[in-house]
Design an enzyme around this catalytic site. Structure first.
Site, PDB file in Angstrom:
ATOM      1  N   ASP A 179     117.588  28.198  28.613  1.00 54.70           N
ATOM      2  CA  ASP A 179     116.183  28.153  28.211  1.00 54.70           C
ATOM      3  C   ASP A 179     115.678  29.586  28.123  1.00 54.70           C
ATOM      4  O   ASP A 179     115.629  30.294  29.133  1.00 54.70           O
ATOM      5  CB  ASP A 179     115.374  27.350  29.233  1.00 54.70           C
ATOM      6  CG  ASP A 179     113.962  27.047  28.761  1.00 54.70           C
ATOM      7  OD1 ASP A 179     113.652  27.343  27.589  1.00 54.70           O
ATOM      8  OD2 ASP A 179     113.168  26.529  29.564  1.00 54.70           O
ATOM      9  N   ASP A 209     114.528  27.583  21.132  1.00 56.68           N
ATOM     10  CA  ASP A 209     114.709  28.443  22.306  1.00 56.68           C
ATOM     11  C   ASP A 209     115.430  27.773  23.477  1.00 56.68           C
ATOM     12  O   ASP A 209     115.412  28.304  24.594  1.00 56.68           O
ATOM     13  CB  ASP A 209     113.356  28.986  22.774  1.00 56.68           C
ATOM     14  CG  ASP A 209     112.393  27.904  23.212  1.00 56.68           C
ATOM     15  OD1 ASP A 209     112.665  26.722  22.942  1.00 56.68           O
ATOM     16  OD2 ASP A 209     111.364  28.245  23.827  1.00 56.68           O
ATOM     17  N   GLU A 210     116.055  26.628  23.264  1.00 56.64           N
ATOM     18  CA  GLU A 210     116.812  26.012  24.356  1.00 56.64           C
ATOM     19  C   GLU A 210     117.958  25.176  23.802  1.00 56.64           C
ATOM     20  O   GLU A 210     117.891  24.656  22.697  1.00 56.64           O
ATOM     21  CB  GLU A 210     115.912  25.166  25.261  1.00 56.64           C
ATOM     22  CG  GLU A 210     115.323  23.947  24.601  1.00 56.64           C
ATOM     23  CD  GLU A 210     114.666  23.004  25.603  1.00 56.64           C
ATOM     24  OE1 GLU A 210     115.274  22.710  26.646  1.00 56.64           O
ATOM     25  OE2 GLU A 210     113.540  22.557  25.311  1.00 56.64           O
TER      26      GLU A 210
END
Length: 365
Positions: free
Chosen positions: A18, A116-117
């Site tokens: 993350d 973003d993860e």
């Protein structure tokens, strides 16, 4: 007596990565003068008449209670010195692609959850490294060295625990949850921290006197099923650290879309159709990125009075042709009933997606 069988696969090695305050971190990286200052990604409410929402913010801004989905107006009221940045999705997407290439050095079993993860299954990884923790540290190092950003990592034997672990120590943390530690780790967590447990379920659990993982563990299976149906069994398993959902490297996208909210309302047909065109071209770029074709075009229009209209047209054949998508979206708009107030939001979405690498001409001009 258990209604559903409990099978707990603890043989896998799963990492959840993350990125830390991703959009804001990219802006800080590219403008070091922002470091140490509260940065909010979102329209400045002083320029929009108070409209707009926070996309994300850095950790300095979070000290003031600012968070994603908060109105920009409230964010400004909490921290008048906050620096508002509209954001640059194309730049963030480029950085996200760079990060995904780093993941692929270690494993092809990567399931992106957003820009973003992502989850990574490193049970059988490309480098033959036995320790998932070592791989997580190498990924953190590579991202910092090559991209200039930090990320937090969670390591465990399933996705549920890895996701919780990555959120346990931020920013730039690394948390390992072993099978023998899972119950203790979960017991201390507030129930609202359990991934997949929504706001309404949390309220219902609180009404039942369930506030922590320990409280949930004590509730009989049938009680949870009586209150929540099959989701009750999912809760029963979560309390015991059980989740056998695989990391899906070929995660299926159900739709690809682009929408935009306007600080200045749209009234003129020429302006409206120009924005429809921009959204259509953005959808085509995303379809190309994801190697998808689509069959159903959806137009979404939200007016200043917050009345929202959505209408779709299904084509006879798959496409990702910009001119065709734009023409259909505009024709959908022409069929909508007249509205006397301006338009606040426009969106174009393509659904009924399929993988098909046919040689299709892309008109992005």
């Amino acid at each position: 007596m258990l209604i559903f069988p409990l099978i707990n696969d603890t043989s896998r090695k799963i990492i959840h990565i993350d990125m830390d305050a991703f959009f804001a971190a990219v802006e800080e990286r590219d403008n070091p003068a922002l470091k140490g200052k509260p940065v909010v990604i979102g329209k400045d409410p002083r320029e929009t008449g108070g409209r707009g929402v926070v996309s994300t913010c850095n950790y300095e801004a979070r000290k003031y209670g600012i968070h994603s989905a908060m109105s920009s107006k409230e964010a400004y009221e909490r921290c008048p010195k906050a620096i508002f940045i509209s954001g640059n999705y194309e730049k963030y997407r480029t950085v996200g692609d760079q990060i995904r290439r780093i993941f692929k050095r270690y494993t092809d079993v990567v399931e992106p959850m957003s820009i973003d993860e992502a989850y990574l299954d490193v049970t059988d990884n490309k480098l033959g490294i036995k320790s998932a923790v070592k791989i997580a540290k190498l990924i953190q190092h590579d991202i910092w060295k090559e991209v200039g950003l930090t990320c937090s990592a969670g390591v465990s034997y399933n996705k549920f625990l890895a996701k919780l672990a990555s959120d346990f120590e931020k920013p730039h943390g690394l948390t390992l949850v072993l099978k023998e530690d899972a119950l203790c780790f979960l017991a201390k967590l507030p129930i609202e921290k359990f991934h997949g447990v929504g706001k309404k379920s949390v309220e219902k659990l609180h009404d039942m006197g369930i506030y922590t993982g320990q409280d949930l563990l004590a509730v009989p299976e049938m009680t949870l099923i009586d209150h929540f149906g099959r989701f009750g069994f999912d809760l029963y398993r979560k309390a015991r650290g059980i989740s056998n959902s695989p990391v899906k490297s070929d995660r299926i996208r159900k739709s690809i879309g682009s929408e935009r909210t306007y600080a200045k309302l749209l009234y003129q047909e020429t302006d409206i159709k120009a924005e429809i065109s921009k959204n259509a071209k953005r959808v085509v770029a995303l379809l190309q990125d994801h190697k998808k074709l689509g069959k159903t075009i959806v137009l979404k229009v939200r007016y200043a009075d917050f009345i929202t209209l959505t209408k779709r047209v299904t084509l006879p054949e798959l496409t990702r042709d910009a001119a065709q998508i734009e023409q259909v979206a505009e024709s959908i708009f022409d069929t909508l009933p007249e509205h006397t107030v301006g338009i606040r939001l426009l969106g174009v979405t393509m659904t009924n997606l399929e993988d098909k690498m046919a040689d299709i001409a892309l008109d992005l001009s």
